[in-house]
Motif scaffolding. Structure first.
Motif, PDB file in Angstrom:
ATOM      1  N   MET A   1       0.802  -1.197   0.203  1.00 49.87           N
ATOM      2  CA  MET A   1      -0.094   0.107   0.020  1.00 49.87           C
ATOM      3  C   MET A   1       0.906   1.261   0.016  1.00 49.87           C
ATOM      4  N   ARG A   2       0.322   1.957  -0.783  1.00 49.27           N
ATOM      5  CA  ARG A   2       1.135   3.443  -0.882  1.00 49.27           C
ATOM      6  C   ARG A   2       0.237   4.483  -0.033  1.00 49.27           C
ATOM      7  N   VAL A   3       1.121   5.281   0.898  1.00 51.88           N
ATOM      8  CA  VAL A   3       0.658   6.228   1.593  1.00 51.88           C
ATOM      9  C   VAL A   3       1.601   7.433   1.150  1.00 51.88           C
ATOM     10  N   TYR A   4       0.980   8.717   1.644  1.00 54.56           N
ATOM     11  CA  TYR A   4       1.596   9.828   1.596  1.00 54.56           C
ATOM     12  C   TYR A   4       1.884  10.943   2.560  1.00 54.56           C
ATOM     13  N   ARG A   5       2.823  11.586   2.585  1.00 53.71           N
ATOM     14  CA  ARG A   5       3.014  12.768   3.753  1.00 53.71           C
ATOM     15  C   ARG A   5       3.721  13.903   3.058  1.00 53.71           C
ATOM     16  N   ILE A   6       3.000  14.864   3.173  1.00 52.50           N
ATOM     17  CA  ILE A   6       3.596  16.232   2.729  1.00 52.50           C
ATOM     18  C   ILE A   6       4.240  17.043   3.821  1.00 52.50           C
ATOM     19  N   ALA A  36      -3.934   8.550   2.963  1.00 55.06           N
ATOM     20  CA  ALA A  36      -4.029   7.343   1.885  1.00 55.06           C
ATOM     21  C   ALA A  36      -3.808   8.024   0.400  1.00 55.06           C
ATOM     22  N   THR A  37      -4.058   9.485   0.216  1.00 57.67           N
ATOM     23  CA  THR A  37      -3.779  10.043  -0.928  1.00 57.67           C
ATOM     24  C   THR A  37      -3.070  11.420  -0.930  1.00 57.67           C
ATOM     25  N   VAL A  60       6.290  16.005  -1.165  1.00 55.23           N
ATOM     26  CA  VAL A  60       5.285  14.856  -0.929  1.00 55.23           C
ATOM     27  C   VAL A  60       6.192  13.516  -0.777  1.00 55.23           C
ATOM     28  N   MET A  61       6.002  12.948   0.438  1.00 47.95           N
ATOM     29  CA  MET A  61       6.924  11.767   0.656  1.00 47.95           C
ATOM     30  C   MET A  61       5.953  10.382  -0.103  1.00 47.95           C
ATOM     31  N   LEU A  62       6.646   9.613  -0.658  1.00 53.60           N
ATOM     32  CA  LEU A  62       5.952   8.476  -1.202  1.00 53.60           C
ATOM     33  C   LEU A  62       6.397   7.196  -0.209  1.00 53.60           C
ATOM     34  N   ILE A  63       5.648   6.597   0.482  1.00 53.15           N
ATOM     35  CA  ILE A  63       5.763   5.580   1.510  1.00 53.15           C
ATOM     36  C   ILE A  63       5.174   4.240   1.144  1.00 53.15           C
ATOM     37  N   ASP A  64       6.117   3.239   1.344  1.00 58.97           N
ATOM     38  CA  ASP A  64       5.272   1.783   0.995  1.00 58.97           C
ATOM     39  C   ASP A  64       5.041   1.160   2.119  1.00 58.97           C
ATOM     40  N   LEU A 135      10.546   4.519   2.855  1.00 56.79           N
ATOM     41  CA  LEU A 135      10.340   5.538   1.922  1.00 56.79           C
ATOM     42  C   LEU A 135      11.026   5.385   0.887  1.00 56.79           C
ATOM     43  N   ILE A 136      10.163   5.599  -0.405  1.00 59.05           N
ATOM     44  CA  ILE A 136      10.569   4.980  -1.637  1.00 59.05           C
ATOM     45  C   ILE A 136      10.943   6.329  -2.637  1.00 59.05           C
ATOM     46  N   GLY A 137      10.628   7.390  -2.070  1.00 57.11           N
ATOM     47  CA  GLY A 137      10.958   8.721  -2.897  1.00 57.11           C
ATOM     48  C   GLY A 137      10.210   9.880  -2.384  1.00 57.11           C
ATOM     49  N   SER A 138      10.712  10.939  -2.871  1.00 58.12           N
ATOM     50  CA  SER A 138       9.870  12.449  -2.652  1.00 58.12           C
ATOM     51  C   SER A 138       9.874  13.013  -3.998  1.00 58.12           C
ATOM     52  N   GLU A 139       8.861  13.888  -3.808  1.00 59.12           N
ATOM     53  CA  GLU A 139       8.472  14.644  -4.987  1.00 59.12           C
ATOM     54  C   GLU A 139       8.287  16.226  -4.531  1.00 59.12           C
ATOM     55  N   PRO A 140       8.648  17.074  -5.324  1.00 59.66           N
ATOM     56  CA  PRO A 140       8.418  18.537  -5.142  1.00 59.66           C
ATOM     57  C   PRO A 140       6.938  18.944  -4.905  1.00 59.66           C
ATOM     58  N   PHE A 141       6.108  19.333  -3.937  1.00 58.72           N
ATOM     59  CA  PHE A 141       5.100  19.842  -4.051  1.00 58.72           C
ATOM     60  C   PHE A 141       4.579  21.193  -3.646  1.00 58.72           C
ATOM     61  N   VAL A 142       3.855  21.892  -4.554  1.00 62.19           N
ATOM     62  CA  VAL A 142       3.495  23.300  -4.321  1.00 62.19           C
ATOM     63  C   VAL A 142       2.269  23.358  -3.986  1.00 62.19           C
ATOM     64  N   PHE A 143       1.562  24.165  -3.031  1.00 69.01           N
ATOM     65  CA  PHE A 143       0.407  24.395  -2.912  1.00 69.01           C
ATOM     66  C   PHE A 143      -0.459  25.493  -3.701  1.00 69.01           C
ATOM     67  N   ASP A 144      -1.448  25.074  -4.254  1.00 72.58           N
ATOM     68  CA  ASP A 144      -1.970  25.843  -5.211  1.00 72.58           C
ATOM     69  C   ASP A 144      -2.255  27.330  -4.503  1.00 72.58           C
ATOM     70  N   PRO A 145      -1.836  28.465  -5.273  1.00 70.01           N
ATOM     71  CA  PRO A 145      -1.969  29.615  -4.439  1.00 70.01           C
ATOM     72  C   PRO A 145      -3.341  29.920  -4.152  1.00 70.01           C
ATOM     73  N   ARG A 146      -4.425  29.566  -4.866  1.00 68.80           N
ATOM     74  CA  ARG A 146      -5.751  29.901  -4.530  1.00 68.80           C
ATOM     75  C   ARG A 146      -6.011  29.275  -3.418  1.00 68.80           C
ATOM     76  N   ILE A 147      -5.415  28.104  -2.539  1.00 66.76           N
ATOM     77  CA  ILE A 147      -5.489  27.627  -1.319  1.00 66.76           C
ATOM     78  C   ILE A 147      -5.304  28.667  -0.357  1.00 66.76           C
ATOM     79  N   LYS A 148      -4.293  29.477  -0.364  1.00 66.95           N
ATOM     80  CA  LYS A 148      -3.746  30.434   0.607  1.00 66.95           C
ATOM     81  C   LYS A 148      -4.794  31.605   0.947  1.00 66.95           C
ATOM     82  N   LYS A 149      -5.584  31.744  -0.144  1.00 64.59           N
ATOM     83  CA  LYS A 149      -6.496  32.865   0.004  1.00 64.59           C
ATOM     84  C   LYS A 149      -7.716  32.839   1.073  1.00 64.59           C
TER      85      LYS A 149
END
Length: 149
Positions: A1-6, A36-37, A60-64, A135-149
């Protein structure tokens, strides 16, 4: 199962827990929170950061979690009404602390307080089988600017 952590990029290189208090653990109890996502991991950050600091450098960390690893589950019907409110943090913390202290599993599935029907996965870094979680890897993650408003 893959889970995620930002998390902030500087913390994305290894599976570590801060010991800070949260919904499912009291201060000094070490738990790694995952979702879970990616979407749920994003919302968890937005809610807990209240939109502040979302412009930092995140990954975002990809965890197995191996499918053969036992995952203890907390079902909604095991929880009191209104378990998701701030007033019931103590109840949820007692459940999580009990799980940690009894060292029953490396993973605990808990319901999301943000989205009904979604799940978070808590990782117990002190459990003997924690080493099987990778921990199988990590990817850059940017919060959409509209979320911050």
């Amino acid at each position: 199962m893959r889970v995620y952590r930002i998390t902030k990029a500087r913390y994305a290189g290894q599976l570590t827990a801060s010991g800070g208090a949260a919904r499912w653990n009291s201060r000094g109890q070490y738990v790694i929170y995952t979702a879970a996502t990616r979407a749920l991991a994003c919302l968890e950050n937005v809610v807990h950061l209240s939109g502040e600091g979302l412009e930092a450098d995140f990954k975002v960390m990809l965890i197995d979690i191996p499918d053969a690893l036992f995952v203890e589950k907390i079902a909604i019907d095991q929880l009191p009404d209104e378990w998701f409110t701030f007033q019931n943090y103590n109840t949820c913390q007692q459940i999580g602390d009990d799980w940690l202290q009894k060292n029953r599993s490396a993973v605990l599935q808990v319901p999301s307080a943000i989205i009904p029907g979604e799940w978070n996965y808590l990782l117990n870094p002190l459990h003997p089988e924690f080493g099987r979680i990778q921990l199988i890897g990590s990817e850059p993650f940017v919060f959409d600017p509209r979320i911050k408003k």
